[in-house]
Design a protein around this motif. Structure first.
Motif, PDB file in Angstrom:
ATOM      1  N   GLN A 134       0.824  -1.212   0.000  1.00 38.14           N
ATOM      2  CA  GLN A 134       0.000   0.000   0.000  1.00 38.14           C
ATOM      3  C   GLN A 134       0.862   1.268   0.000  1.00 38.14           C
ATOM      4  OE1 GLN A 134      -3.556   0.040  -0.349  1.00 38.14           O
ATOM      5  NE2 GLN A 134      -2.876  -2.011  -0.996  1.00 38.14           N
ATOM      6  N   GLU A 135       1.920   1.218  -0.787  1.00 43.68           N
ATOM      7  CA  GLU A 135       2.833   2.366  -0.845  1.00 43.68           C
ATOM      8  C   GLU A 135       2.141   3.627  -1.328  1.00 43.68           C
ATOM      9  OE1 GLU A 135       5.666  -1.193  -1.351  1.00 43.68           O
ATOM     10  OE2 GLU A 135       3.602  -0.669  -1.917  1.00 43.68           O
ATOM     11  N   GLN A 136       1.085   3.483  -2.134  1.00 42.61           N
ATOM     12  CA  GLN A 136       0.405   4.675  -2.631  1.00 42.61           C
ATOM     13  C   GLN A 136      -0.236   5.462  -1.492  1.00 42.61           C
ATOM     14  OE1 GLN A 136      -0.999   1.859  -2.291  1.00 42.61           O
ATOM     15  NE2 GLN A 136      -3.194   1.826  -2.641  1.00 42.61           N
ATOM     16  N   TRP A 137      -0.802   4.741  -0.502  1.00 49.27           N
ATOM     17  CA  TRP A 137      -1.397   5.420   0.660  1.00 49.27           C
ATOM     18  C   TRP A 137      -0.321   5.876   1.637  1.00 49.27           C
ATOM     19  CZ3 TRP A 137      -5.853   7.486   0.384  1.00 49.27           C
ATOM     20  CH2 TRP A 137      -6.904   6.886  -0.329  1.00 49.27           C
ATOM     21  N   GLY A 207     -17.140  11.173  -5.064  1.00 52.06           N
ATOM     22  CA  GLY A 207     -18.282  10.358  -5.449  1.00 52.06           C
ATOM     23  C   GLY A 207     -18.308   9.004  -4.778  1.00 52.06           C
ATOM     24  N   ASP A 208     -17.528   8.841  -3.711  1.00 57.11           N
ATOM     25  CA  ASP A 208     -17.444   7.568  -2.992  1.00 57.11           C
ATOM     26  C   ASP A 208     -18.381   7.632  -1.782  1.00 57.11           C
ATOM     27  OD1 ASP A 208     -16.737   5.224  -1.707  1.00 57.11           O
ATOM     28  OD2 ASP A 208     -14.583   5.489  -1.999  1.00 57.11           O
ATOM     29  N   ASP A 236      -9.052  -1.249  -1.264  1.00 51.50           N
ATOM     30  CA  ASP A 236      -9.947  -1.763  -2.290  1.00 51.50           C
ATOM     31  C   ASP A 236      -9.870  -0.905  -3.553  1.00 51.50           C
ATOM     32  OD1 ASP A 236     -12.629  -2.098  -3.719  1.00 51.50           O
ATOM     33  OD2 ASP A 236     -12.752  -3.644  -2.171  1.00 51.50           O
ATOM     34  N   PRO A 237      -9.919  -1.511  -4.733  1.00 52.20           N
ATOM     35  CA  PRO A 237      -9.933  -0.724  -5.973  1.00 52.20           C
ATOM     36  C   PRO A 237     -11.055   0.310  -6.036  1.00 52.20           C
ATOM     37  CG  PRO A 237      -9.523  -3.030  -6.469  1.00 52.20           C
ATOM     38  CD  PRO A 237      -9.856  -2.963  -5.010  1.00 52.20           C
ATOM     39  N   ALA A 238     -12.120   0.099  -5.261  1.00 54.29           N
ATOM     40  CA  ALA A 238     -13.212   1.072  -5.230  1.00 54.29           C
ATOM     41  C   ALA A 238     -12.774   2.426  -4.667  1.00 54.29           C
ATOM     42  CB  ALA A 238     -14.376   0.520  -4.403  1.00 54.29           C
ATOM     43  N   ARG A 239     -11.590   2.459  -4.009  1.00 49.61           N
ATOM     44  CA  ARG A 239     -11.082   3.714  -3.447  1.00 49.61           C
ATOM     45  C   ARG A 239     -10.187   4.479  -4.427  1.00 49.61           C
ATOM     46  NH1 ARG A 239     -13.887   1.348  -0.304  1.00 49.61           N
ATOM     47  NH2 ARG A 239     -15.366   2.569  -1.506  1.00 49.61           N
ATOM     48  N   GLN A 240     -10.092   4.000  -5.673  1.00 54.45           N
ATOM     49  CA  GLN A 240      -9.210   4.649  -6.639  1.00 54.45           C
ATOM     50  C   GLN A 240      -9.546   6.133  -6.804  1.00 54.45           C
ATOM     51  OE1 GLN A 240      -6.645   3.008  -8.726  1.00 54.45           O
ATOM     52  NE2 GLN A 240      -6.074   5.146  -9.063  1.00 54.45           N
ATOM     53  N   ARG A 241     -10.817   6.463  -6.966  1.00 49.61           N
ATOM     54  CA  ARG A 241     -11.197   7.869  -7.170  1.00 49.61           C
ATOM     55  C   ARG A 241     -10.927   8.696  -5.930  1.00 49.61           C
ATOM     56  NH1 ARG A 241     -17.034   8.498  -9.787  1.00 49.61           N
ATOM     57  NH2 ARG A 241     -16.393  10.690  -9.580  1.00 49.61           N
ATOM     58  N   LEU A 242     -11.129   8.122  -4.747  1.00 50.45           N
ATOM     59  CA  LEU A 242     -10.829   8.842  -3.512  1.00 50.45           C
ATOM     60  C   LEU A 242      -9.341   9.127  -3.427  1.00 50.45           C
ATOM     61  CD1 LEU A 242     -11.451   9.954  -0.700  1.00 50.45           C
ATOM     62  CD2 LEU A 242     -11.332   7.597   0.176  1.00 50.45           C
ATOM     63  N   TYR A 243      -8.533   8.126  -3.729  1.00 51.25           N
ATOM     64  CA  TYR A 243      -7.083   8.305  -3.720  1.00 51.25           C
ATOM     65  C   TYR A 243      -6.661   9.404  -4.690  1.00 51.25           C
ATOM     66  CZ  TYR A 243      -2.243   7.415  -5.081  1.00 51.25           C
ATOM     67  OH  TYR A 243      -0.922   7.571  -5.400  1.00 51.25           O
ATOM     68  N   GLU A 244      -7.188   9.363  -5.898  1.00 47.82           N
ATOM     69  CA  GLU A 244      -6.802  10.351  -6.898  1.00 47.82           C
ATOM     70  C   GLU A 244      -7.295  11.747  -6.529  1.00 47.82           C
ATOM     71  OE1 GLU A 244      -7.941   9.036 -10.767  1.00 47.82           O
ATOM     72  OE2 GLU A 244      -6.571   7.325 -10.765  1.00 47.82           O
ATOM     73  N   GLY A 334      -5.529   3.594 -13.545  1.00 51.46           N
ATOM     74  CA  GLY A 334      -5.607   4.868 -12.836  1.00 51.46           C
ATOM     75  C   GLY A 334      -4.283   5.044 -12.126  1.00 51.46           C
ATOM     76  N   ARG A 335      -4.058   6.191 -11.554  1.00 47.56           N
ATOM     77  CA  ARG A 335      -2.772   6.437 -10.911  1.00 47.56           C
ATOM     78  C   ARG A 335      -2.489   5.389  -9.844  1.00 47.56           C
ATOM     79  NH1 ARG A 335       0.713  10.837 -10.497  1.00 47.56           N
ATOM     80  NH2 ARG A 335       2.122  10.667  -8.716  1.00 47.56           N
TER      81      ARG A 335
END
Length: 362
Positions: A134-137, A207-208, A236-244, A334-335
């Motif tokens: 989880q290096e992205q977080w 939008g999450d 979870d991949p569902a958090r991609q938009r939140l992360y971005e 996604g990123r």
């Protein structure tokens, strides 16, 4: 005028209320036992000494003793074993900082003026990868914590409005669960309702709605099981938009500040290193521009480690590392998408460009 004079005067005898705030920062340095002394600019018979106040990837703030000379010697000692004490004194038109290290060593620095150097810098490309997974977080937690700490010590002067919109995320325990270092961060930062509401607001913006609802619930009922659930859901991949969304705000706020400038030699070396990355990835069929490149279902993001512009360790150099993502399908890209857990996803850190290219060219 020193704002916290009554609290600070015991840590630096000789401190006076009507002194500039830079003297208050000097007292804080002795309060927290973090005194360091570095030789600054040498102009023949005149020398400046630097005392770091806060140095991190987003800020360089240090005190300067101008036109100084020293009697005695400064020793690089463990301040827990050898407690350090400071005192101010004056003679004629000169000021003196008298420092005692433990029971034995005492030195005095005579100086004409105490000034402060204060400069914020960009930090959105920074990547320190000390913990795997989880290096992205973890990268975002590091950035948010860095911003939070500079605001904590230096207030509005050190933060812009964009940073204030995300920095309280560090007060949300499920977010800082993904600590960038090999220890939890709960003793370093408070846990607040405002932190949970900050995450809730960002999730709604992304939008999450599912994560926003849980973050709002955590704001009311900060139970341990809910903290772990929210932390796991960030993977979870569902958090991609939140992360971005969060990264976008970090990047926009960071871009308000200048880049570090090191001088012609190192600045040139950095530009050449970035150019090498760009050229080699394009030769390998990637599209994009530094620091983000894609080829099919593979993404490469370059992350950097920057030295300070002053007082940096001699062996620390500029470094580029790579966040490499694979997703099973291009539509899932996604990123840093590969770092989120899911079938067909893979994310890893690659330290060396040659090794990275060898793997990509197979």
């Amino acid at each position: 005028m020193i704002e916290r004079f009554e609290e600070l005067k015991e840590f630096l005898p000789g401190l006076q209320r009507d002194m500039p705030e830079s003297y208050g920062k000097l007292a804080e340095i002795f309060q927290f036992h973090v005194f360091e002394l570095h030789l600054g600019e040498d102009r023949g018979r005149k020398v400046d000494y630097y005392i770091p106040y806060m140095m991190n990837d987003a800020l360089e703030c240090y005190l300067v003793l101008r036109d100084a000379w020293m009697t005695g010697d400064y020793l690089d000692l463990d301040q827990e074993e050898y407690p350090i004490q400071g005192q101010l004194a004056w003679r004629d038109d000169r000021s003196a900082l008298i420092v005692k290290q433990g029971r034995e060593n005492v030195f005095t620095i005579w100086f004409s003026e105490l000034t402060e150097v204060f400069q914020c810098y960009q930090y959105h490309r920074i990547g320190h990868f000390w913990v795997k997974g989880q290096e992205q977080w973890r990268q975002l937690v590091y950035m948010a914590g860095t911003v939070y700490e500079k605001y904590q010590y230096l207030g509005d002067a050190a933060c812009n409005e964009g940073e204030k919109k995300f920095m309280r995320l560090i007060e949300f325990p499920p977010f800082r669960y993904w600590s960038p270092i090999d220890e939890p961060l709960d003793d370093r930062y408070p846990s607040t309702r405002e932190g949970a509401l900050c995450m809730r607001g960002l999730a709604l913006e992304a939008g999450d709605k599912s994560y926003a609802r849980l973050a709002g619930l955590y704001a009311r009922f900060p139970f341990g099981f809910l903290k772990k659930k929210l932390a796991r859901k960030l993977c979870d991949p569902a958090r991609q938009r939140l992360y971005e969304t969060i990264y976008g705000k970090v990047r926009a706020a960071s871009l308000k500040y200048p880049k570090r400038v090191y001088g012609e030699a190192l600045d040139g070396e950095i530009l050449r290193a970035r150019k090498r990355v760009h050229q080699r990835l394009h030769r390998a069929g990637f599209c994009g521009k530094y620091p983000v490149y894609t080829r099919g279902n593979v993404e490469v993001v370059a992350a950097e480690e920057h030295p300070f512009t002053t007082m940096e360790a001699e062996d620390f150099t500029f470094r580029i590392r790579f966040m490499v993502s694979r997703c099973k399908k291009e539509k899932d890209m996604g990123r840093n998408c590969g770092f989120f857990k899911g079938r067909g996803r893979e994310g890893r850190i690659e330290d060396d460009l040659d090794m990275l290219m060898g793997e990509l060219e197979k």
